[in-house]
Design a protein around this motif. Structure first.
Motif, PDB file in Angstrom:
ATOM      1  N   GLU A 360       0.804  -1.219   0.000  1.00 20.01           N
ATOM      2  CA  GLU A 360       0.000   0.000   0.000  1.00 20.01           C
ATOM      3  C   GLU A 360       0.840   1.275   0.000  1.00 20.01           C
ATOM      4  O   GLU A 360       0.343   2.352  -0.219  1.00 20.01           O
ATOM      5  N   GLN A 361       2.120   1.139   0.277  1.00 16.22           N
ATOM      6  CA  GLN A 361       3.022   2.288   0.360  1.00 16.22           C
ATOM      7  C   GLN A 361       2.507   3.352   1.324  1.00 16.22           C
ATOM      8  O   GLN A 361       2.643   4.546   1.078  1.00 16.22           O
ATOM      9  N   THR A 362       1.887   2.905   2.406  1.00 19.08           N
ATOM     10  CA  THR A 362       1.315   3.857   3.352  1.00 19.08           C
ATOM     11  C   THR A 362       2.376   4.792   3.934  1.00 19.08           C
ATOM     12  O   THR A 362       2.146   5.978   4.090  1.00 19.08           O
ATOM     13  N   ILE A 363       3.523   4.216   4.231  1.00 17.90           N
ATOM     14  CA  ILE A 363       4.550   5.038   4.870  1.00 17.90           C
ATOM     15  C   ILE A 363       5.060   6.100   3.917  1.00 17.90           C
ATOM     16  O   ILE A 363       5.213   7.263   4.272  1.00 17.90           O
ATOM     17  N   LEU A 364       5.272   5.679   2.672  1.00 19.30           N
ATOM     18  CA  LEU A 364       5.729   6.637   1.670  1.00 19.30           C
ATOM     19  C   LEU A 364       4.750   7.805   1.590  1.00 19.30           C
ATOM     20  O   LEU A 364       5.145   8.968   1.599  1.00 19.30           O
ATOM     21  N   LYS A 365       3.464   7.475   1.553  1.00 16.75           N
ATOM     22  CA  LYS A 365       2.455   8.530   1.455  1.00 16.75           C
ATOM     23  C   LYS A 365       2.488   9.440   2.681  1.00 16.75           C
ATOM     24  O   LYS A 365       2.392  10.653   2.566  1.00 16.75           O
ATOM     25  N   LEU A 366       2.644   8.810   3.849  1.00 15.48           N
ATOM     26  CA  LEU A 366       2.712   9.602   5.084  1.00 15.48           C
ATOM     27  C   LEU A 366       3.898  10.550   5.068  1.00 15.48           C
ATOM     28  O   LEU A 366       3.791  11.722   5.398  1.00 15.48           O
ATOM     29  N   GLN A 368       5.535  11.638   2.468  1.00  9.14           N
ATOM     30  CA  GLN A 368       5.375  12.682   1.461  1.00  9.14           C
ATOM     31  C   GLN A 368       4.437  13.768   1.955  1.00  9.14           C
ATOM     32  O   GLN A 368       4.661  14.956   1.721  1.00  9.14           O
ATOM     33  N   LYS A 369       3.405  13.345   2.686  1.00  9.43           N
ATOM     34  CA  LYS A 369       2.465  14.311   3.245  1.00  9.43           C
ATOM     35  C   LYS A 369       3.187  15.205   4.264  1.00  9.43           C
ATOM     36  O   LYS A 369       3.047  16.419   4.262  1.00  9.43           O
ATOM     37  N   GLU A 370       3.997  14.550   5.087  1.00  9.90           N
ATOM     38  CA  GLU A 370       4.727  15.291   6.110  1.00  9.90           C
ATOM     39  C   GLU A 370       5.682  16.297   5.474  1.00  9.90           C
ATOM     40  O   GLU A 370       5.821  17.426   5.913  1.00  9.90           O
ATOM     41  N   LYS A 371       6.314  15.855   4.382  1.00 12.07           N
ATOM     42  CA  LYS A 371       7.260  16.733   3.691  1.00 12.07           C
ATOM     43  C   LYS A 371       6.526  17.946   3.122  1.00 12.07           C
ATOM     44  O   LYS A 371       6.987  19.065   3.221  1.00 12.07           O
ATOM     45  N   LYS A 372       5.352  17.683   2.549  1.00 10.56           N
ATOM     46  CA  LYS A 372       4.573  18.760   1.960  1.00 10.56           C
ATOM     47  C   LYS A 372       4.210  19.784   3.030  1.00 10.56           C
ATOM     48  O   LYS A 372       4.312  20.998   2.811  1.00 10.56           O
ATOM     49  N   GLU A 402      14.336  23.229   7.497  1.00  7.40           N
ATOM     50  CA  GLU A 402      15.218  22.793   6.423  1.00  7.40           C
ATOM     51  C   GLU A 402      15.831  21.432   6.718  1.00  7.40           C
ATOM     52  O   GLU A 402      15.901  20.576   5.843  1.00  7.40           O
ATOM     53  N   SER A 403      16.234  21.227   7.977  1.00  5.73           N
ATOM     54  CA  SER A 403      16.829  19.922   8.262  1.00  5.73           C
ATOM     55  C   SER A 403      15.767  18.835   8.327  1.00  5.73           C
ATOM     56  O   SER A 403      16.026  17.689   7.975  1.00  5.73           O
ATOM     57  N   LEU A 404      14.542  19.217   8.714  1.00  9.43           N
ATOM     58  CA  LEU A 404      13.441  18.247   8.698  1.00  9.43           C
ATOM     59  C   LEU A 404      13.183  17.769   7.271  1.00  9.43           C
ATOM     60  O   LEU A 404      13.052  16.570   7.008  1.00  9.43           O
ATOM     61  N   ILE A 405      13.142  18.712   6.333  1.00  8.26           N
ATOM     62  CA  ILE A 405      12.876  18.355   4.936  1.00  8.26           C
ATOM     63  C   ILE A 405      13.994  17.455   4.409  1.00  8.26           C
ATOM     64  O   ILE A 405      13.733  16.449   3.742  1.00  8.26           O
ATOM     65  N   LYS A 406      15.221  17.795   4.770  1.00  8.28           N
ATOM     66  CA  LYS A 406      16.353  16.984   4.324  1.00  8.28           C
ATOM     67  C   LYS A 406      16.232  15.553   4.880  1.00  8.28           C
ATOM     68  O   LYS A 406      16.409  14.563   4.172  1.00  8.28           O
ATOM     69  N   ASP A 407      15.879  15.504   6.141  1.00 13.36           N
ATOM     70  CA  ASP A 407      15.681  14.233   6.820  1.00 13.36           C
ATOM     71  C   ASP A 407      14.582  13.417   6.132  1.00 13.36           C
ATOM     72  O   ASP A 407      14.741  12.221   5.859  1.00 13.36           O
ATOM     73  N   LEU A 408      13.471  14.084   5.842  1.00 11.40           N
ATOM     74  CA  LEU A 408      12.349  13.402   5.203  1.00 11.40           C
ATOM     75  C   LEU A 408      12.734  12.902   3.816  1.00 11.40           C
ATOM     76  O   LEU A 408      12.340  11.818   3.406  1.00 11.40           O
ATOM     77  N   ASP A 409      13.512  13.713   3.118  1.00  5.99           N
ATOM     78  CA  ASP A 409      13.968  13.299   1.788  1.00  5.99           C
ATOM     79  C   ASP A 409      14.696  11.963   1.858  1.00  5.99           C
ATOM     80  O   ASP A 409      14.484  11.084   1.036  1.00  5.99           O
TER      81      ASP A 409
END
Ligand SMILES: [Zn+2]
Length: 506
Positions: A360-366, A368-372, A402-409
């Motif tokens: 389901e790729q649930t984590i990926l979606k989560l 990506q949502k968090e990154k957005k 900025e570091s959160l986004i990097k981390d999420l990436d």
């Protein structure tokens, strides 16, 4: 003879900025000297270089599709974007519509007759680089300016703490309110509870902004170092801005008391692992964290029945040392979790969740949502900075985001490569057993339902799957909680972050 449009923009970010009129004047002179007929003029006034809402600029780009003009004339190339990439992109848009960009003051990559200009191409990047540098340097200059003012003992904005006032950039003591600050400190250090201090203030008719003092306000006052003349900005300490109101020894006394009274605080030294989980076996009251100072000066922490503490019901339950009780519970928990049957049950559950998630790729979606969300916050923050609402707190938040986004990436990249990171049952087993050792708080939160404490015994109630049940699968539903823990890949020794699915019965 060619037709041209002038684009002018005033950037308030630059101190040496040419006015719109100045830019138009220079462009018009250039047009005259080079046989250009100006047929249109686009002007964006009073927007900063980092603001992309340049209405006239957007209109100009749009018009370039059908316009009669062939040339866009600007004062300087940095009018065309915030950085080299943007300038290049915007220039490309013009080029697609067979229009060229010419600067009245700088050599550009293309000449008026459409021929290429190698040194112009190189120079164009340099000009843009300088503009970028200037913008960055300017914000540094502002910070430096603030630092200089602070060194001179000047007030540099922000909220003036209660008990002070500011006149001509200098901070002075407001004698009336300073008396209240002293009263709060003296009372607290004498052992009076904050709500009682507020009552006493109310009795005296002393209010804060027309209302009784709020708890938080009083605590903020008790924690404010400015009252002993110290203010901190990033790593700098200033002692010349705020006159001292509270004697240093009184402040220290209060500070120690505050530290001690921080019940259930998350401070590194005192994490009460079991808070909110224990109740008294005799009177049923919650058992809460407490601390005191021993004769040798060391802080002693323990768990104590509230019924006893407030002399409410005269409960006789003895307090228990924090370390002793936590070790007892943790040892018991680890034993239970290392039970082979339990391990099997959990590992199987994790395997099942892993498969399900992979489908389901649930984590990926989560993620990506968090990154957005993080990106939206970042954008809003940047907008706030552009509007001039800049504070040091914003700066800190900016770095965090900025570091959160990097981390999420990174995490997103891992998720996207999920197939190659699918854990084998053995790996999960190892990962799980390592987690038992490392994440005490997590284990307690998820697996312990309640602890009932007596003087001679302790009853630990576990959430499933640790409780024995007649049928392994009966009544099970999985609750998953994503937890990222460092995990060392056995083959390569490389450390990555992976989600640990914690399971418990709802
Ligand atoms: Zn009790």
């Amino acid at each position: 003879m060619k037709c041209a449009a002038i684009y002018a923009r005033y950037s308030s970010a630059s101190q040496t900025e040419q006015s719109i009129e100045g830019q138009l004047h220079v462009c018009n002179q250039y047009a005259k000297a080079n046989d250009l007929i100006i047929v249109d003029t686009y002007i964006d006034r009073a927007t900063t270089g980092t603001n992309d809402n340049r209405a006239a600029f957007q209109q100009m780009l749009k018009d370039s599709e059908n316009a009669t003009w062939e040339v866009v004339l600007v004062y300087a190339i940095d009018r065309f974007g915030r950085n080299s990439i943007e300038v290049a992109l915007n220039k490309q848009k013009l080029k697609n519509n067979k229009k060229i960009l010419i600067s009245a003051t700088q050599r550009t990559s293309e000449n008026l007759d459409g021929t290429k200009n190698l040194d112009g191409i190189l120079l164009e990047n340099v000009y843009i680089g300088i503009a970028e540098y200037y913008s960055a340097e300017l914000s540094q200059k502002i910070l430096r300016g603030l630092t200089e003012s602070r060194k001179k003992g000047q007030f540099c904005g922000g909220k003036v703490p209660y008990g002070y006032f500011v006149k001509d950039k200098k901070v002075y003591v407001d004698e009336e309110n300073a008396k209240v600050v002293s009263f709060i400190y003296e009372q607290y250090s004498a052992g009076v509870y904050v709500p009682d201090i507020i009552c006493k203030l109310n009795e005296k008719g002393i209010l804060h902004n027309g209302k009784p003092f709020a708890l938080n306000t009083v605590y903020a006052i008790l924690r404010n170092e400015r009252y002993i003349g110290i203010s901190r900005v990033r790593d700098e300490v200033y002692t010349n801005i705020y006159p001292q109101i509270i004697p240093t020894d009184l402040y220290e006394k209060v500070r120690k008391k505050l530290l001690c009274n921080k019940i259930g605080s998350r401070s590194v030294k005192a994490v009460y692992l079991l808070r909110n989980k224990i109740k008294c076996g005799y009177c049923g009251c919650p058992i809460s964290a407490e601390c005191g100072t021993a004769k040798n000066g060391y802080v002693v922490r323990y768990y104590k029945c509230i019924g006893r503490k407030k002399h409410r019901n005269g409960c006789k339950k003895q307090p228990v040392r924090k370390e002793t009780l936590e070790k007892l519970v943790l040892d018991n928990l680890k034993d239970a979790m290392n039970n082979p049957q339990t391990v099997n049950k959990i590992v199987k559950g994790i395997m099942k969740l892993q498969e399900q998630n992979s489908k389901e790729q649930t984590i990926l979606k989560l993620l990506q949502k968090e990154k957005k969300q993080a990106e939206t916050s970042l954008n809003n923050l940047v907008k706030a900075i552009e509007r001039g609402i800049v504070s040091l707190a914003t700066n800190k938040r900016l770095n965090e985001l900025e570091s959160l986004i990097k981390d999420l990436d990174e995490k997103i990249a891992i998720e996207q490569n999920k197939a190659s990171f699918m854990l084998s049952e053995n790996e999960i087993r190892r990962y799980y057993t390592a987690a038992i050792e490392q994440e005490s708080q997590l284990l307690i939160n998820y697996f312990i339902k309640e602890i009932t404490l007596f003087d001679d015994k302790i009853i630990i109630t576990y959430n499933n799957p640790l409780n024995e049940g007649p049928d392994e699968n009966r009544g099970f539903s999985f609750y998953e909680k994503m937890v990222f823990l460092p995990y060392t890949v056995p083959q390569s020794g490389q450390t990555i972050s992976l989600p640990l699915y914690m399971i418990m019965r709802i």
